[in-house]
Design a protein around this motif. Structure first.
Motif, PDB file in Angstrom:
ATOM      1  N   ASN A 145       0.892  -0.993  -0.093  1.00 59.47           N
ATOM      2  CA  ASN A 145      -0.039  -0.057   0.062  1.00 59.47           C
ATOM      3  C   ASN A 145       0.835   1.334   0.057  1.00 59.47           C
ATOM      4  O   ASN A 145       2.036   1.258   0.076  1.00 59.47           O
ATOM      5  CB  ASN A 145      -0.903  -0.003   1.165  1.00 59.47           C
ATOM      6  CG  ASN A 145      -2.104   0.793   0.804  1.00 59.47           C
ATOM      7  OD1 ASN A 145      -2.113   1.505   0.174  1.00 59.47           O
ATOM      8  ND2 ASN A 145      -3.145   0.104   1.664  1.00 59.47           N
ATOM      9  N   GLY A 146       0.222   2.420  -0.166  1.00 59.87           N
ATOM     10  CA  GLY A 146       1.112   3.713  -0.241  1.00 59.87           C
ATOM     11  C   GLY A 146       0.073   4.816   0.128  1.00 59.87           C
ATOM     12  O   GLY A 146      -0.962   4.911  -0.049  1.00 59.87           O
ATOM     13  N   PHE A 147       0.840   6.029   0.291  1.00 60.14           N
ATOM     14  CA  PHE A 147       0.356   7.080   0.404  1.00 60.14           C
ATOM     15  C   PHE A 147       1.207   8.504   0.313  1.00 60.14           C
ATOM     16  O   PHE A 147       2.535   8.350   0.100  1.00 60.14           O
ATOM     17  CB  PHE A 147      -0.479   7.488   1.712  1.00 60.14           C
ATOM     18  CG  PHE A 147       0.388   7.173   2.917  1.00 60.14           C
ATOM     19  CD1 PHE A 147       1.034   8.449   3.409  1.00 60.14           C
ATOM     20  CD2 PHE A 147       0.551   6.124   3.475  1.00 60.14           C
ATOM     21  CE1 PHE A 147       1.910   8.386   4.605  1.00 60.14           C
ATOM     22  CE2 PHE A 147       1.331   5.781   4.722  1.00 60.14           C
ATOM     23  CZ  PHE A 147       2.060   7.167   5.081  1.00 60.14           C
ATOM     24  N   ILE A 148       0.959   9.777  -0.052  1.00 59.31           N
ATOM     25  CA  ILE A 148       1.650  10.749  -0.255  1.00 59.31           C
ATOM     26  C   ILE A 148       1.370  11.815   0.594  1.00 59.31           C
ATOM     27  O   ILE A 148       0.133  12.178   0.774  1.00 59.31           O
ATOM     28  CB  ILE A 148       1.412  11.150  -2.106  1.00 59.31           C
ATOM     29  CG1 ILE A 148       1.802  10.068  -2.708  1.00 59.31           C
ATOM     30  CG2 ILE A 148       2.628  12.308  -1.965  1.00 59.31           C
ATOM     31  CD1 ILE A 148       1.430  10.483  -4.201  1.00 59.31           C
ATOM     32  N   ILE A 149       2.379  12.529   1.567  1.00 58.78           N
ATOM     33  CA  ILE A 149       2.061  13.448   2.487  1.00 58.78           C
ATOM     34  C   ILE A 149       2.681  14.879   1.670  1.00 58.78           C
ATOM     35  O   ILE A 149       3.737  14.615   0.855  1.00 58.78           O
ATOM     36  CB  ILE A 149       2.561  13.209   3.790  1.00 58.78           C
ATOM     37  CG1 ILE A 149       4.020  13.090   3.637  1.00 58.78           C
ATOM     38  CG2 ILE A 149       1.836  12.110   4.250  1.00 58.78           C
ATOM     39  CD1 ILE A 149       4.750  13.111   5.034  1.00 58.78           C
ATOM     40  N   SER A 150       2.142  15.995   2.102  1.00 56.41           N
ATOM     41  CA  SER A 150       2.940  17.367   1.580  1.00 56.41           C
ATOM     42  C   SER A 150       4.055  17.393   2.108  1.00 56.41           C
ATOM     43  O   SER A 150       4.630  16.754   3.200  1.00 56.41           O
ATOM     44  CB  SER A 150       1.919  18.324   2.037  1.00 56.41           C
ATOM     45  OG  SER A 150       2.010  18.523   3.428  1.00 56.41           O
ATOM     46  N   SER A 151       5.049  18.211   1.518  1.00 52.20           N
ATOM     47  CA  SER A 151       6.419  18.417   2.047  1.00 52.20           C
ATOM     48  C   SER A 151       6.394  19.206   3.339  1.00 52.20           C
ATOM     49  O   SER A 151       7.363  19.197   4.526  1.00 52.20           O
ATOM     50  CB  SER A 151       7.233  19.183   1.070  1.00 52.20           C
ATOM     51  OG  SER A 151       6.655  20.605   0.838  1.00 52.20           O
TER      52      SER A 151
END
Length: 374
Positions: free
Chosen positions: A196-202
């Protein structure tokens, strides 16, 4: 209603939560802390509507009231900033918040309600969980936020974020790119998880890096669903909205088995690069020739009719190769790597170059991919 709390503990908690609060907000409510008083603790929340930070501060003396109120973050932080480590008495009146300290007191407006204050998002029942050391997540976030494509993020938001990817059940990759350098921090998990995976803001990654204590033995628990993620570590809970989108196939870019390998002294190469960059063109284009046990670096600026050539010893026993790399990107990578010796792997001058520290930390691997210039 009066409560007692240590000044340093109160200020440190507010300052950490205040990292997400800005003085320039779309809504005035975002310039406030939400405080929730219970029997023996005070919960503080700050938000910019996308990210929420919470911490709980123990009171010096228990009390019997439960109360939610809002205070200006700017007024509260600046009022407490110069106070010494002492005990404070906080007096909650109908519309006024008074802080008593040994030398005097100050008061600011208290708001019992604030309709525009954002609501903390709740994770769904379909939540995944990752548990790892807080020092690992701190190191990864502080590293990867240096290589983020903020300009490209306007058109492709995922490029301005940090990608978490669970693969092969126990592998966790944390990845970012600025379009020229792909940085990756890989960690081996202690338990099997579904891919699985996800993207967070910098910004979220930067807050995590600043709030966690590097080298701490604390555990970081990461919970996420399809829309939000929650990081819980070191007495703080960070809840943030995820960046919606699919991250590029970064694993497909890595060369499968580089045929050439070179080891260099990191500090020595940094010094050579800095000198040669003075004489390079506006694109920081560096010609680097690699041959047996020697590296020759050339910088040239035709507009100002200046150039520089330096050589340095390396450990290399392969075919002679000349490659053109962006000197500033190479310098940033070398500064980020925390090891005396850097290993550089490649196939040919047209393919990506891989840079890694010679000594990796246990169960983790840091690596950088740098694309050559034409």
């Amino acid at each position: 209603m009066k409560i007692k709390i240590n000044a340093k503990r109160f200020y440190d908690g507010l300052q950490s939560v205040g990292r997400v609060v800005s003085n320039r907000n779309v809504s005035p409510a975002l310039g406030y802390f939400m405080l929730k008083l219970s029997k023996d603790e005070l919960e503080v929340t700050g938000s910019d509507s996308e990210i929420f930070i919470q911490t709980t501060l123990p009171l010096d003396e228990p009390q019997d009231n439960c109360y939610i109120f809002y205070l200006s973050s700017w007024q509260l932080l600046n009022g407490l900033k110069e106070l010494l480590d002492c005990q404070l008495t906080l007096d909650l009146l109908d519309s006024e918040f008074v802080i008593y300290y040994p030398q005097g007191k100050f008061s600011i407006p208290l708001h019992p309600e604030m309709r525009d204050y954002p609501s903390l998002p709740n994770l769904s029942e379909e939540t995944e969980e990752i548990i790892l050391s807080a020092s690992v997540i701190t190191h990864a976030c502080s590293l990867l936020t240096q290589f983020v494509d903020m300009k490209g993020a306007e058109l492709r938001p995922v490029m301005g974020g940090m990608h978490f990817n669970v693969h092969n059940n126990t592998g966790l990759d944390m990845v970012s790119t600025d379009g020229h350098v792909l940085s990756q921090f890989s960690h081996q998990l202690n338990e099997e998880l579904a891919d699985n995976g996800f993207i967070i803001s910098s910004k979220t990654a930067g807050i995590i890096a600043n709030l966690s204590k590097k080298g701490s033995d604390d555990i970081c628990t990461i919970k996420f669903d399809s829309r939000n993620v929650q990081f819980d570590s070191n007495g703080y809970t960070i809840t943030a909205r995820l960046i919606d989108g699919k991250y590029p196939n970064y694993r497909g870019i890595w060369p499968p088995s580089p045929s050439c390998e070179m080891t260099v002294d990191r500090q020595g190469m940094i010094s050579v690069l800095k000198r040669c960059l003075i004489f390079s063109n506006v694109y920081s284009r560096m010609a680097i020739t690699i041959r047996k046990n020697e590296l020759i670096m050339c910088g040239e600026n035709m507009d100002f009719q200046c150039s520089s050539t330096e050589n340095m010893p390396v450990n290399y026993d392969g075919p002679e190769t000349t490659v053109y790399l962006n000197g500033n990107n190479l310098l940033n990578i070398l500064k980020t790597i925390n090891d005396d010796t850097v290993v550089i792997r490649f196939n040919d001058p047209t393919k990506p170059f891989i840079l890694i520290p010679e000594k990796q930390e246990q169960e983790t691997e840091m690596s950088f991919l740098l694309m050559p210039m034409a």
